[in-house]
Design a protein around this motif. Structure first.
Motif, PDB file in Angstrom:
ATOM      1  N   VAL A   9       0.303  -1.082  -0.220  1.00  0.00           N
ATOM      2  CA  VAL A   9      -0.363  -0.232  -0.326  1.00  0.00           C
ATOM      3  C   VAL A   9       1.036   1.172  -0.035  1.00  0.00           C
ATOM      4  O   VAL A   9       1.037   2.546  -0.906  1.00  0.00           O
ATOM      5  N   TYR A  10       1.894   1.261   0.579  1.00  0.00           N
ATOM      6  CA  TYR A  10       2.290   2.607   1.152  1.00  0.00           C
ATOM      7  C   TYR A  10       3.997   2.397   0.079  1.00  0.00           C
ATOM      8  O   TYR A  10       4.115   3.867  -0.957  1.00  0.00           O
ATOM      9  N   SER A  11       4.018   1.818  -0.561  1.00  0.00           N
ATOM     10  CA  SER A  11       4.951   1.461  -2.177  1.00  0.00           C
ATOM     11  C   SER A  11       4.278   2.480  -2.907  1.00  0.00           C
ATOM     12  O   SER A  11       5.337   2.620  -3.309  1.00  0.00           O
ATOM     13  N   THR A  12       3.549   1.765  -2.806  1.00  0.00           N
ATOM     14  CA  THR A  12       2.852   2.277  -4.546  1.00  0.00           C
ATOM     15  C   THR A  12       2.429   3.377  -4.339  1.00  0.00           C
ATOM     16  O   THR A  12       2.657   3.700  -5.698  1.00  0.00           O
ATOM     17  N   TRP A  23      11.966  -0.636  -1.566  1.00  0.00           N
ATOM     18  CA  TRP A  23      12.114  -0.766  -0.403  1.00  0.00           C
ATOM     19  C   TRP A  23      12.594  -1.791   0.860  1.00  0.00           C
ATOM     20  O   TRP A  23      11.897  -2.825  -0.266  1.00  0.00           O
ATOM     21  N   THR A  24      12.839  -1.570   1.498  1.00  0.00           N
ATOM     22  CA  THR A  24      13.092  -3.323   2.407  1.00  0.00           C
ATOM     23  C   THR A  24      12.614  -2.964   3.803  1.00  0.00           C
ATOM     24  O   THR A  24      12.145  -1.947   4.105  1.00  0.00           O
ATOM     25  N   GLU A  25      11.955  -4.498   3.906  1.00  0.00           N
ATOM     26  CA  GLU A  25      11.251  -4.156   5.372  1.00  0.00           C
ATOM     27  C   GLU A  25      11.948  -4.442   6.095  1.00  0.00           C
ATOM     28  O   GLU A  25      12.203  -5.232   5.944  1.00  0.00           O
ATOM     29  N   PHE A  43      10.665   5.197   6.421  1.00  0.00           N
ATOM     30  CA  PHE A  43       9.501   5.105   5.910  1.00  0.00           C
ATOM     31  C   PHE A  43       8.696   4.585   8.038  1.00  0.00           C
ATOM     32  O   PHE A  43       8.896   3.092   7.535  1.00  0.00           O
ATOM     33  N   VAL A  44       8.236   5.644   8.890  1.00  0.00           N
ATOM     34  CA  VAL A  44       7.783   4.158   9.668  1.00  0.00           C
ATOM     35  C   VAL A  44       5.751   4.500  10.116  1.00  0.00           C
ATOM     36  O   VAL A  44       5.535   5.560   9.873  1.00  0.00           O
ATOM     37  N   VAL A  79      13.078  10.859   6.804  1.00  0.00           N
ATOM     38  CA  VAL A  79      12.312  10.586   7.281  1.00  0.00           C
ATOM     39  C   VAL A  79      11.308  10.679   7.594  1.00  0.00           C
ATOM     40  O   VAL A  79      10.260  11.579   7.007  1.00  0.00           O
ATOM     41  N   VAL A  80       9.881   9.360   7.053  1.00  0.00           N
ATOM     42  CA  VAL A  80       8.751   9.867   7.288  1.00  0.00           C
ATOM     43  C   VAL A  80       7.736   8.974   8.106  1.00  0.00           C
ATOM     44  O   VAL A  80       8.548   7.843   8.194  1.00  0.00           O
ATOM     45  N   GLY A  81       7.288   9.184   9.080  1.00  0.00           N
ATOM     46  CA  GLY A  81       5.873   8.821   9.922  1.00  0.00           C
ATOM     47  C   GLY A  81       4.324   8.858   9.705  1.00  0.00           C
ATOM     48  O   GLY A  81       4.081  10.127   9.487  1.00  0.00           O
TER      49      GLY A  81
END
Length: 120
Positions: A9-12, A23-25, A43-44, A79-81
């Protein structure tokens, strides 16, 4: 596995110009965190956990230290939260995070009043 699709969802949603960045989780609750300087963006995302529990949650303490260190030392790292992540970034920067005084879950647009310390 309520949150299993969140990475997709977020990577899209954050694809610049339709390009798919890598992206690495990392699962902070399992002690997984990037090494310093390893990521261009941290990305948190949201969580069912609450930052107000950090004092009694060792993995969260480690994550908050990681965020604070990254923000302090890795000036080029963004940094994104989101939701919980926003609380975590605020706490890592020394902000106060607490329960909603209205005692309800807030979903949608909220007005925030930000107070900057005199030294900023």
């Amino acid at each position: 596995e309520k949150w299993k699709d969140q990475l997709e969802v977020y990577s899209t949603a954050f694809r610049p110009n339709g390009d798919a960045p890598e992206w690495t989780e990392y699962r902070a609750w399992l002690g997984e965190l990037p090494r310093p300087g390893e990521a261009d963006v941290i990305f948190v995302s949201g969580s069912h956990h609450n930052v107000t529990d950090a004092d009694t949650t060792p993995w969260m303490q480690a994550m908050l230290r990681f965020l604070a260190d990254t923000i302090e030392r890795e000036k080029d790292t963004k940094v994104v939260g989101i939701c919980f992540g926003c609380q975590a970034v605020a706490a890592a920067l020394g902000g106060k995070v607490g329960p909603n005084p209205r005692g309800r879950f807030a979903f949608g647009v909220e007005r925030l009043n930000l107070e900057m310390p005199p030294s900023v």
